[in-house]
Design a protein around this motif. Structure first.
Motif, short mmCIF file in Angstrom:
data_model
loop_
_atom_site.label_atom_id
_atom_site.label_comp_id
_atom_site.label_asym_id
_atom_site.label_seq_id
_atom_site.Cartn_x
_atom_site.Cartn_y
_atom_site.Cartn_z
N GLN A 3 2.61 11.86 11.39
CA GLN A 3 3.50 11.18 10.45
C GLN A 3 4.13 9.94 11.09
N LYS A 4 4.54 10.05 12.35
CA LYS A 4 5.14 8.91 13.05
C LYS A 4 4.12 7.78 13.19
N ARG A 5 2.90 8.13 13.51
CA ARG A 5 1.85 7.12 13.66
C ARG A 5 1.59 6.39 12.34
N LYS A 6 1.54 7.15 11.26
CA LYS A 6 1.29 6.54 9.95
C LYS A 6 2.44 5.63 9.54
N LYS A 7 3.67 6.08 9.83
CA LYS A 7 4.83 5.26 9.48
C LYS A 7 4.83 3.96 10.27
N GLU A 8 4.52 4.05 11.57
CA GLU A 8 4.48 2.84 12.40
C GLU A 8 3.38 1.91 11.94
N TRP A 9 2.25 2.47 11.53
CA TRP A 9 1.14 1.65 11.04
C TRP A 9 1.51 0.94 9.75
N ASN A 10 2.19 1.70 8.84
CA ASN A 10 2.60 1.09 7.57
C ASN A 10 3.63 -0.01 7.81
N ASP A 11 4.56 0.23 8.73
CA ASP A 11 5.56 -0.81 9.04
C ASP A 11 4.90 -2.05 9.63
N TRP A 12 3.88 -1.83 10.46
CA TRP A 12 3.18 -2.95 11.09
C TRP A 12 2.39 -3.75 10.06
N THR A 13 1.75 -3.05 9.12
CA THR A 13 0.93 -3.76 8.11
C THR A 13 1.81 -4.53 7.15
N ILE A 14 3.03 -4.02 6.90
CA ILE A 14 3.93 -4.75 6.01
C ILE A 14 4.37 -6.05 6.67
#
Length: 277
Positions: free
Chosen positions: A266-277
């Motif tokens: 979950q942490k990895r996905k959240k960081e990835w989503n924040d990075w893509t935004i």
């Protein structure tokens, strides 16, 4: 907060228990209606939603304390569900799992991007096969998963007993009448072939002292999952754990490894989503 419910499938009325997320003190967190990740627990061969030594009760309560909405259920003909377990086989179990997903996704506050199947033994194979054909499943956790449904269940039932199965008839295994249709359905499904259709993340856990389902299946599963173009697969072996993680130490390690991995994903996905935004 826990509720006993009934879920209607085509072949049976499925008895189930729904666990709402709680904080560490046991207070329900339902009121603020944040989006909750969902875990559905799939039990194994002639099992139930309670599990050997209450494994699935312990798991559901631990997961709910970590902020998950958890649904554990009995397949048709098992536990408190209606129906005939030995009549249908994996085809029916897959469809019943999808019926449970249908129901779960009608619950308010479920995060559709975090639908997780946790499957044990034959339930692991069932969870995988369900995920391969249902893209609502985003993450898989396989505990001591069956890899060759027909051969593995024949070995559990006993080859000599299986060889006495009459064409179109059934054999009695601990009070369950397993039909030739049941075994035909097992032979039709090959998890190693179907897993490439699932592109989500996977955790494979197995006990090194499992004398029911070979621990060698775990690295084979990981190897096959890593051959996909998307999704990762991690493996954890629990030293001296048996098939049902029957000691308090192995149960504790199983649940810790599972919850820690889910938190990392979950942490990895959240960081990835924040990075893509």
């Amino acid at each position: 907060m826990e509720h006993t419910i009934t879920i209607q499938s085509e072949n049976a009325e499925l008895a189930a228990t729904l666990h709402y997320p709680t904080d560490q003190s046991g207070g329900a967190g339902k009121a603020d209606c944040q989006r909750w990740p969902l875990i559905i627990i799939c039990h194994g061969f002639i099992g139930s939603r309670i599990g050997v030594d209450r494994l699935f009760v312990k798991a559901a309560r631990e997961f709910s304390s970590q902020g998950f909405l958890v649904l554990r259920f009995d397949y048709g003909g098992c536990g408190e569900s209606t129906g005939d377990y030995g009549a249908g086989g994996l085809d029916v179990m897959i469809e019943q799992t999808r019926s449970v997903i249908d129901y779960a996704l009608t619950i308010d506050c479920v995060d559709l991007s975090r639908v997780i199947l946790v499957g044990h033994s034959l339930g692991g194979a069932t969870a995988l096969l369900t995920a391969a054909k249902d893209n609502r499943v985003k993450t898989l956790v396989l505990w001591s998963a069956v890899a060759h449904p027909h051969n593995d269940i024949v070995r559990i039932v006993g080859k000599s007993e299986y060889e006495r199965l009459p064409l179109g008839g059934s054999i009695d295994h601990h009070g369950y009448l397993l039909t030739s249709r049941y075994f035909d359905s097992l032979s039709k499904h090959q998890p190693f072939e179907q897993l490439r259709k699932f592109n989500g993340d996977v955790l494979v856990i197995h006990g090194t002292a499992d004398d029911i389902i070979p621990v060698d299946y775990a690295p084979l599963y990981q190897k096959m999952f890593w051959m996909r173009q998307q999704g990762q697969c991690d493996i954890e072996l629990i030293y001296q754990a048996d098939h049902t993680y029957s000691t308090s130490l192995s149960t504790k390690e199983l649940l810790e490894k599972t919850t820690n991995w889910l938190a990392i994903i979950q942490k990895r996905k959240k960081e990835w989503n924040d990075w893509t935004i």
